[in-house]
Design a protein around this motif. Structure first.
Motif, PDB file in Angstrom:
ATOM      1  N   ILE A 136      -1.233  40.175  34.251  1.00 45.89           N
ATOM      2  CA  ILE A 136      -1.163  38.783  34.707  1.00 45.89           C
ATOM      3  C   ILE A 136       0.261  38.445  35.152  1.00 45.89           C
ATOM      4  CG2 ILE A 136      -1.261  36.391  33.889  1.00 45.89           C
ATOM      5  CD1 ILE A 136      -3.616  37.357  32.051  1.00 45.89           C
ATOM      6  N   ALA A 137       1.234  38.880  34.375  1.00 51.16           N
ATOM      7  CA  ALA A 137       2.633  38.583  34.692  1.00 51.16           C
ATOM      8  C   ALA A 137       3.046  39.198  36.022  1.00 51.16           C
ATOM      9  CB  ALA A 137       3.530  39.087  33.571  1.00 51.16           C
ATOM     10  N   ARG A 138       2.652  40.445  36.241  1.00 53.48           N
ATOM     11  CA  ARG A 138       3.018  41.099  37.516  1.00 53.48           C
ATOM     12  C   ARG A 138       2.392  40.377  38.703  1.00 53.48           C
ATOM     13  NH1 ARG A 138       2.421  45.812  34.208  1.00 53.48           N
ATOM     14  NH2 ARG A 138       0.268  46.091  34.891  1.00 53.48           N
ATOM     15  N   ARG A 139       1.132  39.948  38.547  1.00 50.08           N
ATOM     16  CA  ARG A 139       0.470  39.236  39.648  1.00 50.08           C
ATOM     17  C   ARG A 139       1.136  37.881  39.892  1.00 50.08           C
ATOM     18  NH1 ARG A 139      -0.623  37.714  43.681  1.00 50.08           N
ATOM     19  NH2 ARG A 139      -2.630  37.305  44.683  1.00 50.08           N
ATOM     20  N   ALA A 140       1.482  37.176  38.828  1.00 43.04           N
ATOM     21  CA  ALA A 140       2.150  35.879  38.992  1.00 43.04           C
ATOM     22  C   ALA A 140       3.499  36.047  39.674  1.00 43.04           C
ATOM     23  CB  ALA A 140       2.318  35.210  37.630  1.00 43.04           C
ATOM     24  N   ALA A 141       4.226  37.101  39.311  1.00 42.02           N
ATOM     25  CA  ALA A 141       5.533  37.355  39.927  1.00 42.02           C
ATOM     26  C   ALA A 141       5.402  37.587  41.426  1.00 42.02           C
ATOM     27  CB  ALA A 141       6.200  38.544  39.252  1.00 42.02           C
ATOM     28  N   GLU A 142       4.283  38.166  41.840  1.00 45.07           N
ATOM     29  CA  GLU A 142       4.057  38.394  43.271  1.00 45.07           C
ATOM     30  C   GLU A 142       3.904  37.080  44.045  1.00 45.07           C
ATOM     31  OE1 GLU A 142       0.621  40.855  43.451  1.00 45.07           O
ATOM     32  OE2 GLU A 142       1.646  42.663  42.719  1.00 45.07           O
ATOM     33  N   LEU A 143       3.518  36.017  43.354  1.00 41.04           N
ATOM     34  CA  LEU A 143       3.341  34.720  44.008  1.00 41.04           C
ATOM     35  C   LEU A 143       4.663  33.987  44.213  1.00 41.04           C
ATOM     36  CD1 LEU A 143       0.247  33.443  41.961  1.00 41.04           C
ATOM     37  CD2 LEU A 143       0.227  34.435  44.254  1.00 41.04           C
ATOM     38  N   ILE A 144       5.724  34.508  43.601  1.00 44.07           N
ATOM     39  CA  ILE A 144       7.024  33.835  43.631  1.00 44.07           C
ATOM     40  C   ILE A 144       7.979  34.609  44.529  1.00 44.07           C
ATOM     41  CG2 ILE A 144       8.988  33.097  42.243  1.00 44.07           C
ATOM     42  CD1 ILE A 144       6.960  32.932  39.874  1.00 44.07           C
ATOM     43  N   PRO A 145       8.445  34.021  45.606  1.00 45.16           N
ATOM     44  CA  PRO A 145       9.362  34.729  46.505  1.00 45.16           C
ATOM     45  C   PRO A 145      10.797  34.697  45.985  1.00 45.16           C
ATOM     46  CG  PRO A 145       8.964  32.549  47.357  1.00 45.16           C
ATOM     47  CD  PRO A 145       8.116  32.671  46.109  1.00 45.16           C
ATOM     48  N   ASP A 146      11.629  35.547  46.543  1.00 45.12           N
ATOM     49  CA  ASP A 146      13.058  35.440  46.290  1.00 45.12           C
ATOM     50  C   ASP A 146      13.556  34.074  46.762  1.00 45.12           C
ATOM     51  OD1 ASP A 146      13.078  38.010  45.309  1.00 45.12           O
ATOM     52  OD2 ASP A 146      13.797  38.914  47.181  1.00 45.12           O
ATOM     53  N   HIS A 147      14.699  33.664  46.247  1.00 41.63           N
ATOM     54  CA  HIS A 147      15.348  32.408  46.638  1.00 41.63           C
ATOM     55  C   HIS A 147      14.531  31.166  46.244  1.00 41.63           C
ATOM     56  CE1 HIS A 147      18.018  34.961  49.037  1.00 41.63           C
ATOM     57  NE2 HIS A 147      16.926  35.523  49.529  1.00 41.63           N
ATOM     58  N   ALA A 148      13.668  31.290  45.255  1.00 42.70           N
ATOM     59  CA  ALA A 148      12.846  30.157  44.821  1.00 42.70           C
ATOM     60  C   ALA A 148      13.420  29.535  43.553  1.00 42.70           C
ATOM     61  CB  ALA A 148      11.407  30.609  44.567  1.00 42.70           C
TER      62      ALA A 148
ATOM     63  N   HIS B 219       9.982  38.970  32.422  1.00 48.01           N
ATOM     64  CA  HIS B 219      10.245  40.410  32.579  1.00 48.01           C
ATOM     65  C   HIS B 219       9.858  40.886  33.969  1.00 48.01           C
ATOM     66  CE1 HIS B 219      11.566  41.588  28.566  1.00 48.01           C
ATOM     67  NE2 HIS B 219      10.601  40.872  28.030  1.00 48.01           N
ATOM     68  N   ALA B 220       8.725  40.396  34.487  1.00 50.42           N
ATOM     69  CA  ALA B 220       8.224  40.836  35.791  1.00 50.42           C
ATOM     70  C   ALA B 220       9.085  40.338  36.945  1.00 50.42           C
ATOM     71  CB  ALA B 220       6.779  40.370  35.978  1.00 50.42           C
ATOM     72  N   LEU B 221       9.929  39.351  36.688  1.00 49.77           N
ATOM     73  CA  LEU B 221      10.824  38.819  37.726  1.00 49.77           C
ATOM     74  C   LEU B 221      12.159  39.558  37.778  1.00 49.77           C
ATOM     75  CD1 LEU B 221      10.247  34.993  37.148  1.00 49.77           C
ATOM     76  CD2 LEU B 221       9.466  36.321  39.123  1.00 49.77           C
ATOM     77  N   HIS B 222      12.262  40.664  37.074  1.00 49.87           N
ATOM     78  CA  HIS B 222      13.543  41.366  36.938  1.00 49.87           C
ATOM     79  C   HIS B 222      14.146  41.756  38.288  1.00 49.87           C
ATOM     80  CE1 HIS B 222      16.659  43.833  35.162  1.00 49.87           C
ATOM     81  NE2 HIS B 222      16.304  44.822  35.958  1.00 49.87           N
TER      82      HIS B 222
END
Length: 252
Positions: A81-93, A108-111
């Protein structure tokens, strides 16, 4: 002992002891640990028990289970779930991450993300993201809840009111059939509600065990959520409600 008898015994034991462990039950009943683990999975799926590390406890409707047990519970699904959520968040957000073991997994997934601004009322998340040199971390002030590193109360809510972030990534302790998101601590709920107001886009991260749990305080409704990232939704009626509410579901 037949399967149904064994599971009745496990439920009765949990009611008297509060917690059961797979190894102790296997020894008492003279069966393999794997057999008990299968029983516990079925009992937890039915909502009779709640899985914790090494065993299970009675589901609670008025108080949460220990943070260590929550962190260990359904860990693989939380990481997906964490990895999928991180994919929804772009850099510079800019984003907010609230208290919870699944939101910690998102941290952790946003590392590898770059140039994020993260506001949080979770000291664990602040420490996780401190390892990302391009991530600006803002910790909302509040009263420290030592059990899980959360900052709650009026000061935390007031601090969050100063922000308008791109994303709020929130968790919940329980989700009921009506789509209400629930938690145990009114002070924490107040902060989560403020977070939703302060975000342009709200992402709920919660694994399927939350559908078998109960909690007394309402955070919000899935109708207020833009994306719901989970491993499974066991109720078709709730899927249909999400469609009506235009809440996007991402299954992992």
């Amino acid at each position: 002992m037949e399967t149904d008898e064994r599971r009745q015994y496990i439920r009765a034991y949990a009611q008297s002891a509060g917690k059961v462990t797979a190894t102790a039950l296997a020894k008492d009943l003279g069966v393999a640990v794997q057999t008990i683990r299968r029983d516990l999975r079925q009992l937890c799926a039915a909502g009779s028990l709640e899985r914790v590390h090494g065993g299970a406890v009675l589901p609670s409707g008025v108080r949460n289970i220990g943070y260590g047990d929550r962190r260990a519970s359904n860990r693989e699904a939380k990481n997906r779930i964490a990895r999928r959520a991180a994919e929804l968040i772009p850099d510079h957000a800019s984003l907010f991450l609230n208290i919870g073991t699944t939101t910690e997994a998102v941290a952790h997934a946003l590392h590898n993300h770059r140039n994020l601004m993260v506001v949080t009322n979770n000291l664990n998340i602040a420490n996780i993201l401190a390892d990302n040199p391009t991530c600006e971390v803002v910790v909302a002030g509040g009263s420290l809840r030592r059990s899980d590193g959360g900052l709650v109360g009026d000061l935390a809510a007031l601090a969050i009111d100063r922000f308008k972030v791109d994303f709020a990534v929130i968790g919940a302790s329980a989700i009921d059939l009506s789509g209400d998101l629930l938690d145990f601590d009114p002070e924490e709920v107040r902060v989560s509600q403020q977070v939703i107001k302060a975000a342009r886009n709200t992402i709920l991260v919660a694994d399927s065990t939350k559908f078998a749990r109960k909690a007394p305080v309402k955070i919000a409704s899935l109708a207020q959520v833009d994306q719901f990232v989970t491993d499974r939704i066991p109720f078709e009626a709730l899927v249909n409600l999400c469609t009506d509410w235009q809440t996007q579901i991402a299954l992992v």
